[in-house]
Each structure stands twice: as structure tokens, then as C-alpha cells.
Design an enzyme around this catalytic site. Structure first.
Site, PDB file in Angstrom:
ATOM      1  N   LYS A 169      10.819  -6.993 -10.215  1.00 17.72           N
ATOM      2  CA  LYS A 169      10.922  -7.712  -8.942  1.00 17.72           C
ATOM      3  C   LYS A 169       9.506  -8.092  -8.527  1.00 17.72           C
ATOM      4  CE  LYS A 169      11.831  -8.811  -4.547  1.00 17.72           C
ATOM      5  NZ  LYS A 169      10.445  -9.263  -4.204  1.00 17.72           N
ATOM      6  N   GLU A 244       0.913   2.883  -7.298  1.00 20.52           N
ATOM      7  CA  GLU A 244      -0.457   2.433  -7.048  1.00 20.52           C
ATOM      8  C   GLU A 244      -0.449   1.858  -5.642  1.00 20.52           C
ATOM      9  OE1 GLU A 244      -3.299   0.288  -6.161  1.00 20.52           O
ATOM     10  OE2 GLU A 244      -2.652  -1.147  -7.697  1.00 20.52           O
ATOM     11  N   CYS A 278      -6.723  -4.053  -3.387  1.00 21.10           N
ATOM     12  CA  CYS A 278      -6.593  -2.649  -3.005  1.00 21.10           C
ATOM     13  C   CYS A 278      -7.837  -1.842  -3.337  1.00 21.10           C
ATOM     14  CB  CYS A 278      -5.364  -2.026  -3.659  1.00 21.10           C
ATOM     15  SG  CYS A 278      -5.317  -2.219  -5.446  1.00 21.10           S
ATOM     16  N   GLU A 379      -6.849  -0.012   6.017  1.00 27.55           N
ATOM     17  CA  GLU A 379      -7.205  -0.978   4.974  1.00 27.55           C
ATOM     18  C   GLU A 379      -7.213  -2.372   5.599  1.00 27.55           C
ATOM     19  OE1 GLU A 379      -6.001  -1.682   0.312  1.00 27.55           O
ATOM     20  OE2 GLU A 379      -4.427  -1.090   1.719  1.00 27.55           O
TER      21      GLU A 379
END
Length: 477
Positions: A169, A244, A278, A379
Site C-alpha cells: 500500500k 521505521e 525522517c 519532528e
């Protein structure tokens, strides 16, 4: 289009969704919107293909993967332009990402030949103990929009090299990139059902993966919040998981560092993909004695950065993915400035001329930021570089580790002893030492703490797609 059991097809509901260019607001394409029914069909196809694919030799699987890699390599220019139109990154960056995506296919095509077992000394003279490795089974993979090519092959390549089959996906913001990858698999002649692509509703498609007892492993790249929920759901069928997740990367600059190289490294790490990675630098810690000089150097170098449509020559920074991303950046800057941060450069959305059509934000530097500000905790996922000051090595290690995240970190120093001392003390899965761009196909990528579990890349990345089987053999001697 969806790719199920070796066939391109529409969603069973005939529904579609639009893909927009974040640089212009234009509609790039309409794509089939799959749902749970399509996902279940893909899972069934993957299960049917599993036994025959798993029985192929590593050399046979190698041939399919190398052919797919060669097909992608031959289409570098057109695929890179598609990535830029779909998610905004400059064409040069898109080409670099495609190169990494191909590297994963090349690496795991070879690594599949090195899936070794063991012989173990037995406890009795009439016994022999052997350990073999076998594919874990059908894999469900969920990939993000920020690296829409490399994140796919980083999951698919080790899975199929190990003998698994997979249902993927892709992110709804970047389904066209996924389609290009699967076109290469199709043209390479992979047997039906080995790789399957179901774009569409995340809740429906991923929900079907999580509920299915046939899917034995889930691999996900995305937010920590979503990753935690997938881990909870995986418990119902005891799936193996690779996660992750989010990051909050510190970038440590010591007074003995080459400040020019450190500033160049900070810019390379922070502003690649407009800060939407990331592992990109989220907090820059500079030793107080050189903080002012470092800020001046980085501000000067940032004047050379060009923001614009990634298809235009000379552009370094493209748009953010959507307006929500812009709002998050604006909120963090406002919070930091309300608590004493100083704006050195940038700080606002770009609204001049053609840029007003897209989601562009000025590359930004903040000075005098502190641990109490949102930007030190959250973040950012945008082109904002906050600079924090520190006095001692012990202090900066404590501040760098003061987060629930532990994905990537960076250290700039010319002191060899400090390199090892600090690298070993940092609670992160990746440490770039005088290296702002450490990611390569042959090395393990992944984090500790709430940045995830498992590793992708290198010999470590194939481990999560394999089960151990212990054979105890009694002989007549």
C-alpha cells in the site's frame, strides 16, 4: 491502476482519487482507489504464489530483480520528472532517490544468495542439528510519500529476495511513483502474485492486511503514532513487524569542527527534500564558543538556496507536501519566537507570483532556541533549522538524547577520540560522523526507542523476512 496477481486492473468499486502537484496545485492524474476487497484479492494472490516463489533458487530470483533494476535505470529521466510532479522534490534529488531505489534491488538480488544456515554441535553422538532459513510468508508493506521510490524497493527487494511474496500500500499522495516501480516488476516477468500493489483507502487496505492471518509480516514507514497502532493490531495474529518511525535528529557541532564543512553538512541534511525526511537534522547544537560564527556561515550559505518548482533548473528546494505541513512549520516558528528565539533568515510562506500556487516555505534559521520550545520536541518535517548552544560534551549528549526518538544523529568534530565517545553515547540507530548523508543500501537503517524496531538495508535488512527452522536428526550409528 492496481496491480494484483500479475494484472493491471481498476478498483472493484471503480472509484478513483486525484493526485495533485504541490508546486502548482494542478491535478497530475486520477488513480484507482482500492479498498478491503481489492486488498483481500491481492493477499489471496500472494498466498497462492508463495510456495512456488519460495522454491525458486536464489539465482532465479536474482535474475528477475536485476532485470527490474535495469528497466528502472533505463527510465531514470522520465521517472524522476514524475516524482517531481507528484511530490515536489527537485529533479536532481528525484534522480538520486531512484538511484538508491535501484541500489536496493541490486544489493538484495545478490544478498538473496547469501541466506545461510548453521550446523550446531549435538548433545548426543547419534544426533545432528541443522538450522535452515525459510521465507516468513506473505508480507504487507506500507510506504510513505517523502521517498516514494526508495521506500518501496527497500521493503520489496529483501522480501522477494528471501522468497516472500508481498502486498504493498503506497502513500495516497504519491501512487504514481509506486506504479512505475511495479511496471518494472511486471516487465521483468515476475510470476503472478509475487508482488501486488493496492493504492487507495489506508484504513480499508491496511485494515485487511492487519486482520488477515495469511499476512505474516507487516513493514511500515511513517509516523510513530500510526506505527504504535499497527503494532497493537499485529498482536491479534502475532505478525512480525518492522517499524521505521519518526525522528528528531540532533546535529552536534563542536568547536574543533571544520565550521564550513559543518554548515554545508547541516544544509545538506536539513534542507534535502525541503526538510521532509525522517533522518534530516531537526536540532542543531553548536558549542557556544563558535555558535555565532557558525550561524553567520550557515545563513550566508543559505542565500544560495533556490526555492521553486522542482522541474525548473537551479532549484534546490521544492514545495512542502500540503498546507497542513506549512501550518505545522508556522506553528513551530511562532512558538519558538514567543519563547525567545531569534529569526536569522526566512520564516514565512512564499506567496510571490507562481509560487503562490504551491506550498512553498522559505528556508529558515532560528538562533537562541531552547529545549522548552516545540521545535526541540516535535519532528518539524520542513525547512527550518533551529540552532541551540551548549558548553560541554556531557551537556550536549544529555540534550541530544532528551527525546523519545532515536533514529538518526550527526556529529561534526575533528577529534578522533570524541568521535567515538560521542557516537557511542548517542541513543540513536544511525550516527553520521562528519557525514550528513549516511544512508546507503548496504548498511542498516533504523532506530531505537520510539523510532521503531527492526532494520532495513544491508545483510540486516533481510533478517526480518526469514524464519529459523531447527532440524534435529537422530541417526543410527
Amino acid at each position: 491502476m492496481l496491480y494484483i496477481n500479475g494484472q493491471w486492473c481498476d478498483a472493484h468499486s471503480n472509484q478513483t482519487f486525484e493526485v495533485k502537484n504541490p508546486a502548482t496545485g494542478d491535478i497530475v492524474a486520477s488513480v484507482a482507489k482500492g479498498d478491503a476487497v481489492d486488498a483481500e484479492a491481492a493477499i489471496t494472490a500472494a498466498q497462492a504464489a508463495l510456495q512456488s516463489w519460495g522454491k525458486k533458487t536464489a539465482k532465479e530470483r536474482y535474475a528477475y530483480m536485476k532485470k527490474a533494476a535495469d528497466i528502472l535505470r533505463s527510465r531514470t529521466d522520465e521517472i524522476a520528472e514524475l516524482v517531481t510532479r507528484e511530490m515536489g522534490k527537485p529533479v536532481a534529488e528525484a534522480k538520486g532517490e531512484l538511484g538508491l531505489a535501484i541500489d536496493y534491488l541490486d544489493w538484495y538480488a545478490e544478498e538473496g544468495k547469501r541466506i545461510y544456515g548453521d550446523t550446531i554441535p549435538a548433545s548426543a553422538t547419534n544426533k545432528r542439528i541443522i538450522v535452515i532459513r525459510q521465507p516468513i510468508g506473505v508480507v504487507g508493506a506500507i510506504t510513505p510519500w517523502n521517498f516514494p521510490l526508495a521506500m518501496i524497493t527497500r521493503k520489496v527487494a529483501p522480501a522477494i529476495a528471501a522468497g516472500c511474496t508481498i502486498v504493498l500500500k503506497a502513500a495516497s499522495a504519491t501512487p504514481l511513483s509506486a506504479i512505475e516501480i511495479f511496471k518494472a516488476f511486471d516487465e521483468a516477468g515476475l510470476p503472478p502474485g509475487v508482488v501486488n500493489l493496492v493504492n487507495g483507502s489506508a484504513s480499508a487496505v491496511v485494515g485487511a492486511m492487519m486482520k488477515s492471518p495469511v499476512v505474516r509480516k507487516i513493514t511500515f514507514t511513517g509516523s510513530t503514532e500510526v506505527g504504535k497502532e499497527l503494532v497493537r493490531q499485529s498482536a491479534d495474529t502475532m505478525k512480525k513487524v518492522s517499524m521505521e518511525l519518526g525522528g528528531n535528529a540532533p546535529f552536534l557541532v563542536f568547536e574543533d569542527a571544520d565550521l564550513e564543512k559543518a554548515a554545508e553538512g547541516a544544509i545538506a541534511s536539513k534542507f534535502r527534500n525541503a526538510g521532509q525526511t525522517c533522518v534530516c537534522t531537526n536540532r542543531i547544537y553548536v558549542q557556544k564558543s563558535v555558535a555565532k560564527k557558525f550561524a553567520e556561515i550557515i545563513a550566508e550559505k543559505m542565500k544560495l538556496l533556490v526555492v521553486g518548482n522542482g522541474l525548473d533548473a537551479g532549484v534546490n528546494i521544492g514545495p512542502l507536501i500540503d498546507n497542513q505541513a506549512i501550518e505545522k512549520v508556522e506553528d513551530q516558528i511562532a512558538d519558538a519566537m514567543s519563547k525567545g528565539a531569534t529569526l536569522i533568515s526566512g520564516g514565512s510562506r512564499l506567496m510571490e507570483g507562481e509560487l503562490a500556487k504551491g506550498t512553498f516555505f522559505q528556508p529558515t534559521v532560528l538562533l537562541h532556541t531552547t529545549q522548552e520550545m516545540k521545535i526541540s520536541r516535535e519532528e518539524t518535517f520542513g525547512p527550518v533549522a533551529p540552532i541551540f548552544e551548549f558548553e560541554t560534551e556531557e551537556e550536549v549528549i544529555q540534550k541530544a538524547n532528551d527525546t523519545e526518538f532515536g533514529l538518526a544523529s550527526y556529529v561534526f568534530t575533528q577529534n578522533l577520540s570524541r568521535m567515538f565517545r560521542v557516537a557511542e553515547a548517542l541513543e540513536y540507530g544511525i550516527v553520521g560522523i562528519n557525514d550528513p548523508l549516511p544512508t546507503v543500501a548496504q548498511a542498516p537503517f533504523g532506530g531505537v526507542k520510539e523510532s521503531g524496531v527492526g532494520r532495513e538495508g544491508g545483510k540486516y535488512g533481510i533478517e526480518d523476512y526469514l524464519d529459523y527452522k531447527f532440524l534435529s536428526i537422530q541417526l543410527e550409528i
